[in-house]
Design a protein around this motif. Structure first.
Motif, PDB file in Angstrom:
ATOM      1  N   GLU A   1       7.678  57.068 -16.827  1.00 20.74           N
ATOM      2  CA  GLU A   1       8.268  56.087 -17.735  1.00 20.74           C
ATOM      3  C   GLU A   1       9.706  56.491 -18.081  1.00 20.74           C
ATOM      4  O   GLU A   1      10.607  55.653 -18.139  1.00 20.74           O
ATOM      5  CB  GLU A   1       7.401  56.028 -19.000  1.00 20.74           C
ATOM      6  CG  GLU A   1       7.537  54.758 -19.786  1.00 20.74           C
ATOM      7  CD  GLU A   1       6.752  54.857 -21.091  1.00 20.74           C
ATOM      8  OE1 GLU A   1       5.616  55.383 -21.077  1.00 20.74           O
ATOM      9  OE2 GLU A   1       7.301  54.438 -22.129  1.00 20.74           O
TER      10      GLU A   1
ATOM     11  N   GLY B   1      10.326  64.581 -19.225  1.00 18.35           N
ATOM     12  CA  GLY B   1       9.838  63.314 -19.780  1.00 18.35           C
ATOM     13  C   GLY B   1      10.698  62.772 -20.897  1.00 18.35           C
ATOM     14  O   GLY B   1      10.233  62.005 -21.747  1.00 18.35           O
TER      15      GLY B   1
ATOM     16  N   LYS C   1      13.613  60.423 -22.387  1.00 18.40           N
ATOM     17  CA  LYS C   1      14.306  59.179 -22.075  1.00 18.40           C
ATOM     18  C   LYS C   1      15.798  59.376 -22.323  1.00 18.40           C
ATOM     19  O   LYS C   1      16.257  59.359 -23.467  1.00 18.40           O
ATOM     20  CB  LYS C   1      13.775  58.037 -22.936  1.00 18.40           C
ATOM     21  CG  LYS C   1      12.377  57.615 -22.548  1.00 18.40           C
ATOM     22  CD  LYS C   1      11.916  56.422 -23.366  1.00 18.40           C
ATOM     23  CE  LYS C   1      10.547  55.973 -22.893  1.00 18.40           C
ATOM     24  NZ  LYS C   1       9.935  55.008 -23.821  1.00 18.40           N
TER      25      LYS C   1
ATOM     26  N   ASP D   1      -1.400  61.539 -19.211  1.00 16.32           N
ATOM     27  CA  ASP D   1      -0.482  60.907 -20.145  1.00 16.32           C
ATOM     28  C   ASP D   1       0.895  61.541 -20.051  1.00 16.32           C
ATOM     29  O   ASP D   1       1.909  60.862 -20.022  1.00 16.32           O
ATOM     30  CB  ASP D   1      -0.992  61.060 -21.581  1.00 16.32           C
ATOM     31  CG  ASP D   1      -2.206  60.178 -21.819  1.00 16.32           C
ATOM     32  OD1 ASP D   1      -2.457  59.306 -20.977  1.00 16.32           O
ATOM     33  OD2 ASP D   1      -2.887  60.373 -22.837  1.00 16.32           O
ATOM     34  N   SER D   2       0.901  62.865 -20.035  1.00 17.62           N
ATOM     35  CA  SER D   2       2.167  63.567 -19.964  1.00 17.62           C
ATOM     36  C   SER D   2       2.873  63.206 -18.670  1.00 17.62           C
ATOM     37  O   SER D   2       4.079  63.007 -18.619  1.00 17.62           O
ATOM     38  CB  SER D   2       1.910  65.070 -20.059  1.00 17.62           C
ATOM     39  OG  SER D   2       2.845  65.799 -19.329  1.00 17.62           O
TER      40      SER D   2
ATOM     41  N   ASP E   1       2.467  60.369 -16.888  1.00 20.47           N
ATOM     42  CA  ASP E   1       2.961  59.002 -16.979  1.00 20.47           C
ATOM     43  C   ASP E   1       4.219  58.918 -17.835  1.00 20.47           C
ATOM     44  O   ASP E   1       5.110  58.121 -17.554  1.00 20.47           O
ATOM     45  CB  ASP E   1       1.874  58.078 -17.550  1.00 20.47           C
ATOM     46  CG  ASP E   1       0.780  57.794 -16.516  1.00 20.47           C
ATOM     47  OD1 ASP E   1       0.939  58.206 -15.350  1.00 20.47           O
ATOM     48  OD2 ASP E   1      -0.228  57.169 -16.885  1.00 20.47           O
ATOM     49  N   SER E   2       4.311  59.771 -18.859  1.00 19.60           N
ATOM     50  CA  SER E   2       5.490  59.716 -19.714  1.00 19.60           C
ATOM     51  C   SER E   2       6.741  60.136 -18.935  1.00 19.60           C
ATOM     52  O   SER E   2       7.835  59.660 -19.193  1.00 19.60           O
ATOM     53  CB  SER E   2       5.316  60.578 -20.968  1.00 19.60           C
ATOM     54  OG  SER E   2       5.517  61.948 -20.659  1.00 19.60           O
ATOM     55  N   ARG E   3       6.556  61.003 -17.949  1.00 21.37           N
ATOM     56  CA  ARG E   3       7.714  61.376 -17.124  1.00 21.37           C
ATOM     57  C   ARG E   3       8.173  60.213 -16.253  1.00 21.37           C
ATOM     58  O   ARG E   3       9.361  59.959 -16.116  1.00 21.37           O
ATOM     59  CB  ARG E   3       7.365  62.567 -16.226  1.00 21.37           C
ATOM     60  CG  ARG E   3       7.288  63.865 -16.989  1.00 21.37           C
ATOM     61  CD  ARG E   3       6.637  64.925 -16.138  1.00 21.37           C
ATOM     62  NE  ARG E   3       7.448  65.238 -14.988  1.00 21.37           N
ATOM     63  CZ  ARG E   3       6.986  65.832 -13.885  1.00 21.37           C
ATOM     64  NH1 ARG E   3       5.715  66.150 -13.785  1.00 21.37           N
ATOM     65  NH2 ARG E   3       7.788  66.097 -12.900  1.00 21.37           N
TER      66      ARG E   3
ATOM     67  N   HIS F   1       8.533  65.978 -23.607  1.00 18.15           N
ATOM     68  CA  HIS F   1       7.225  65.332 -23.538  1.00 18.15           C
ATOM     69  C   HIS F   1       6.377  65.923 -22.424  1.00 18.15           C
ATOM     70  O   HIS F   1       5.287  65.448 -22.152  1.00 18.15           O
ATOM     71  CB  HIS F   1       7.397  63.828 -23.353  1.00 18.15           C
ATOM     72  CG  HIS F   1       8.228  63.227 -24.433  1.00 18.15           C
ATOM     73  ND1 HIS F   1       7.785  63.148 -25.734  1.00 18.15           N
ATOM     74  CD2 HIS F   1       9.493  62.748 -24.443  1.00 18.15           C
ATOM     75  CE1 HIS F   1       8.733  62.602 -26.478  1.00 18.15           C
ATOM     76  NE2 HIS F   1       9.778  62.365 -25.728  1.00 18.15           N
ATOM     77  N   HIS F   2       6.911  66.912 -21.756  1.00 18.34           N
ATOM     78  CA  HIS F   2       6.166  67.515 -20.655  1.00 18.34           C
ATOM     79  C   HIS F   2       6.499  68.990 -20.578  1.00 18.34           C
ATOM     80  O   HIS F   2       7.651  69.385 -20.710  1.00 18.34           O
ATOM     81  CB  HIS F   2       6.556  66.844 -19.337  1.00 18.34           C
ATOM     82  CG  HIS F   2       5.878  67.441 -18.150  1.00 18.34           C
ATOM     83  ND1 HIS F   2       4.568  67.193 -17.837  1.00 18.34           N
ATOM     84  CD2 HIS F   2       6.313  68.324 -17.214  1.00 18.34           C
ATOM     85  CE1 HIS F   2       4.232  67.866 -16.750  1.00 18.34           C
ATOM     86  NE2 HIS F   2       5.277  68.568 -16.360  1.00 18.34           N
TER      87      HIS F   2
END
Lengths: 275, 275
Positions: free
Chosen positions: A128, A172, A174, A121-122, A124-126, A273-274
């Motif tokens: 994204e 991660g 945005k 998940d972490s 994928d958040s990067r 987020h990471h």
């Protein structure tokens, strides 16, 4: 000239980070070599040949920074003629005692993806965040600013894009970015309308005029855009606006993109987020 | 839940890399906190208060990974109630003996810009590479492929863009990327004309069909583009082409962007412009 080897059965990113930190303490001319994914005895023996060959060629013992999960592969490497350093050797035991847990080495736990540990998940958040930052580069897509974690603001060539991408890839986050351009009324600079609703997410970048002049000159030499006068004027007006609008900002002239990103995190308490 | 602090008078990136590597050895639920740019006694004392407060709140000693240049600031941090780890403590002296040079600690040498040491050049080459990779994303600007260090090839959503940007940001490598799309004749897939002259620079990416299906479904759920059948077909055809054209390629399903980048470097012997 010393040859430095970074060797690991994984990416060797940790060995590199560790070696770079160690070497930063010494003024030294060096040649770097990374041997990543040394995950078999045959590859470890090839690595030893390379170390020994560098020793013979330079007459100086190569310095080896290594991190291995496999004790067998590690033993092969430390059997080379290089001078070998592994910080885990010194610290795993004291940490294990403090935690009251035995160490359970596992390849690629540091920089890999763990499907079950939530790291997928972490991860994928990067990805994204990278897609978000690309889609929101240079003032495009302002409709998506609701989703931004941060919006970097600045005149052309002050490092907004590399900083946005670094924040996204590494943490991660945005990160959108918005340029102040000559289409804005520079004599009477206001915060662009599109940003007013998102004022709390804005972070300004600035540079010293001389540095901006150099960077812009590489792009369009001799242009008004690159002139010292124009650079000085734009930076002065945008900094005035940052102050008037109480927007936090940073002069990035002397900083690398890592430092700019780390300073932004430290100043804004932005949640990463990471890790 | 253990609280982990990464503390430094610089970016704390080294402390984070070092701590992450250490912690990867232990199965542990953790909360991470980074305190970067702790460069005054007042800030160091605030950091100590945070450590001691986390200790009180959780009842467990926080783990502190730190790298300080200033011995005075380091002394303040190690006076906290946390369990403190600094790998430099153990390794600087043996390395100093091996090199025959005294350590000369200096803030921000690891992740900063050194104007005189040529690192400004290395830094600028990374920013130039990022600009190149952005301008050459997704098959744009093929006229510039002469300058590419590498050209990543693959069907939509196989990780070309994040990998290009990582190669550029982290290593200063000019990485273009080119998509195979439905406009290509998938039934009879050929290496795109634009790439034929640059065949030696091409590296292919692929994924397992299930993973590609998941990623595409997030983008366009229920579409033909995202269907298992289409994903399987595209991947099969593109892999066939990689093999026929002897293009090196990687299935990135189980790898993070760091691992993909490191594997590409390891396989291609691509020269990095930044260490």
């Amino acid at each position: 000239m010393r040859t430095i080897f970074y060797i690991s059965d994984g990416t060797a990113l940790t060995a590199e980070a560790f070696g770079r930190a160690m070497l930063s303490m010494f003024p030294l001319k060096i040649e770097h070599k990374t041997l990543a994914f040394i995950d078999s005895e045959a590859k470890a023996e090839q690595a030893v040949s390379k170390i020994n060959a560098a020793h013979q060629a330079t007459g100086e013992r190569p310095i080896i920074f290594h991190t291995f999960v496999s004790l067998e592969l590690k033993r092969i490497i430390t059997g080379s003629s290089g001078s070998c350093y592994d910080f885990l050797d010194y610290l795993v035991e004291p940490l294990s005692r403090e935690l009251g847990i035995d160490a359970q080495p596992k390849t690629n736990r540091t920089h890999g993806i763990q499907e079950n540990g939530g790291i997928r998940d972490s991860y994928d958040s990067r990805i994204e965040a990278v897609n978000y930052s690309l889609a929101n580069d240079d003032g495009s897509n302002i409709a998506d600013y609701d989703q931004a974690d941060i919006i970097l603001l600045g005149v052309s060539r002050t490092g907004k894009t590399p900083t946005s991408l670094y924040l996204a890839l590494h943490y991660g986050i945005k990160a959108a970015n918005y340029p102040i351009t000559e289409d804005d009324d520079m004599e009477n600079l206001q915060l662009p309308k599109a940003l007013k609703l998102h004022r709390h997410k804005i972070f300004g970048l600035t540079l010293e005029p001389q540095r901006l002049h150099e960077i812009r000159s590489k792009r369009r030499e001799g242009s008004r855009y690159a002139s010292m006068q124009q650079c000085r004027f734009e930076l002065q007006e945008v900094e005035k606006m940052y102050r008037r609008e109480a927007i936090p900002f940073l002069d990035s002239t002397r900083f690398s993109v890592e430092e700019i990103a780390a300073k932004i995190l430290a100043e804004t308490n932005l949640e990463r987020h990471h890790y």
